[in-house]
Design a protein around this motif. Structure first.
Motif, PDB file in Angstrom:
ATOM      1  N   ASN A   1      -8.341  92.642  50.750  1.00 45.94           N
ATOM      2  CA  ASN A   1      -8.854  92.303  49.416  1.00 45.94           C
ATOM      3  C   ASN A   1      -7.732  92.020  48.415  1.00 45.94           C
ATOM      4  OD1 ASN A   1     -11.574  92.368  50.038  1.00 45.94           O
ATOM      5  ND2 ASN A   1     -11.838  94.530  49.475  1.00 45.94           N
TER       6      ASN A   1
ATOM      7  N   GLU B   1     -13.487  86.629  46.973  1.00 48.47           N
ATOM      8  CA  GLU B   1     -14.370  87.761  46.670  1.00 48.47           C
ATOM      9  C   GLU B   1     -14.070  88.854  47.686  1.00 48.47           C
ATOM     10  OE1 GLU B   1     -18.554  86.716  48.746  1.00 48.47           O
ATOM     11  OE2 GLU B   1     -18.009  85.273  47.199  1.00 48.47           O
ATOM     12  N   PRO B   2     -14.489  90.082  47.411  1.00 45.79           N
ATOM     13  CA  PRO B   2     -14.165  91.158  48.352  1.00 45.79           C
ATOM     14  C   PRO B   2     -14.788  90.919  49.734  1.00 45.79           C
ATOM     15  CG  PRO B   2     -14.974  92.049  46.264  1.00 45.79           C
ATOM     16  CD  PRO B   2     -15.222  90.575  46.235  1.00 45.79           C
TER      17      PRO B   2
END
Lengths: 312, 312
Positions: A297, A304-305
């Motif tokens: 991440n 995005e995660p």
């Protein structure tokens, strides 16, 4: 029997059409050793997932339709972020295994991040996605969580479709038992398969239920939550802005933690500025995969995660 | 509640690990209108069918293995000819719909005639075979039978494997509810999912249960059995000594009764002296298909009676 084992009287009477699931668990714990309780405990989340699956629509559209159909509240967080399932799981786990368990101690992940591309990738793996609450008694303590799972298409979990609920009990003598039926919402409220569970959860959430009323809630000791859950397989979906060396850098992060990649696939036909990779890894304990996810991440190319699914 | 609606006290206490299925039905009938009860009610028969399915073995071998494993008696007739399932279905149906119903009034067919070739044909139709007891309330009366069904691989019925039992309830409010778990036999006796049902069936068979003890058995009127069940699809397997014109003669018998053939396939690679045909037909009421089967069975080229499966 109810009196001698502190089953509150209210538990004896189930709402018409409902399954007295807590009563069943209570009696199971008398003559058997329960190993695990898990279930699909939120009908709205399951409706959204199965609509995405059967009609290949996106999460937002499925959610809007669920709201229009009266299954989801205007603020759908309780359903789609897993909190309602968590509350129900907490009651099931306390009933099944005894001891105090706080809802805030249950790791809870919802389905807000699940996308059509995940359903598509799941199909490629002969699987689908379900939001599962699970509590398993192990020698090292209780493994408990609410999270989306990648489940095989032949699995009983996959057969639970629409606004239905299902509770699975595993015990030494009983083997696996399953209770299946409508969840709450729409016309079904009051005839839900786990009506008693829904009622208790509602009372607990409203602070109206004294802990003393509920058998299995009387124990003074806390449930010991297992700090290092047993290894399981995981599905990771990464959404990235394409640049050179992404796969190598992600693979290095994973290898660095001694995690073995089982499969890696880049979804074809996607724009370069928003690519998706799906990685499945061999069994590894959750804290280890979470550290890898944290490192991934942090990469600058991540849009995005990571979406993390437990593989059944 | 138990007292006011004549639920015998014994029903309140389920064997540890067992589901109080009769109690659930009893309460469902209070607040809902049940439409149908059906189930996989004999674990031994289900074990045999799923062994044939997963290992492509013949019926005789699966039966012998079930006997060796302690699932089937030396005389397996109760299990494989459907009589045990019939006794349980009778109790379920009386509980669900009220009125007197004699076991001898329930048309009962077992799985003794099912062969590996049928499992193979079922797979070709994306289906498998289960022994199903079903009771459905219709405007014209109760449709009730025990017989092998051809069920789609995605069906909940297909998911019931091994010595497991499952009971399905359909009601206006509850929708579909399913209760799933081990049947009796082996180590599971006493922890079977429908232990209460098994106990009552045993008592009834032994003549030990007075009808007065069982609520729903008090009614003085007989259940009205529907004389002309609603049309359903059927699977027919014919085993013949090959000669010219067989297909034409069979097709003529079927067309003569205004039955439409949905598919017809001759199994390849079989010796000419023992060929198998599988025919599926469009929905038609049971008496009509039975007359066609009777006419086909009379043909001189038939080596054994037609195997008839209801298509789910």
């Amino acid at each position: 029997m109810a009196a001698s084992r502190n089953l509150p009287i209210g538990f004896e009477a189930s709402v018409a059409g409902g399954i007295p699931i807590l009563r069943v668990i209570h009696e199971s714990t008398a003559g058997d050793r329960l190993r695990a309780v898990h279930g699909i405990l939120n009908g709205t989340a399951n409706y959204i997932l199965t609509q995405m699956e059967s009609r290949a629509i996106e999460f937002d559209q499925a959610l809007q339709e669920a709201q229009a159909a009266g299954y989801a509240e205007a603020d759908p967080s309780l359903d789609i972020d897993g909190f309602d399932a968590r509350d129900k799981l907490c009651i099931l786990a306390r009933m099944a295994f005894g001891g105090r368990l706080k809802v805030s101690d249950i790791p809870t992940y919802g389905i807000r991040q699940v996308r059509a591309i995940d359903i598509h990738s799941a199909h490629r793996l002969d699987s689908t996605i379900r939001l599962v609450g699970s509590a398993e008694q192990t020698e090292a303590g209780l493994e408990v969580s609410v999270r989306p799972w990648l489940v095989g298409c032949r699995s009983m979990l996959a057969k639970v479709e629409g606004v239905n609920n299902a509770v699975f009990l595993l015990g030494d003598k009983i083997g696996m038992q399953m209770f299946y039926g409508r969840g709450a919402g729409g016309d079904a409220t009051g005839a839900a398969v786990v009506s008693d569970l829904i009622e208790i959860a509602r009372d607990l959430a409203a602070g109206q239920l004294s802990a003393k009323k509920v058998s299995g809630f009387l124990d003074s000791h806390d449930v010991g939550i297992c700090p290092k859950p047993r290894p399981v397989s995981w599905y990771l979906r990464l959404t990235v802005k394409d640049q050179r060396g992404i796969v190598a850098r992600v693979a290095e992060v994973i290898a660095h933690r001694d995690i073995n990649i089982d499969s890696l696939e880049q979804e074809p036909h996607l724009p370069k500025e928003r690519l998706s990779f799906v990685i499945t890894v061999e069994p590894v304990s959750e804290p280890i995969i979470q550290r890898a996810v944290g490192a991934i991440n942090a990469f600058e190319f991540m849009l995005e995660p990571v979406l993390l699914l437990r593989v059944e």
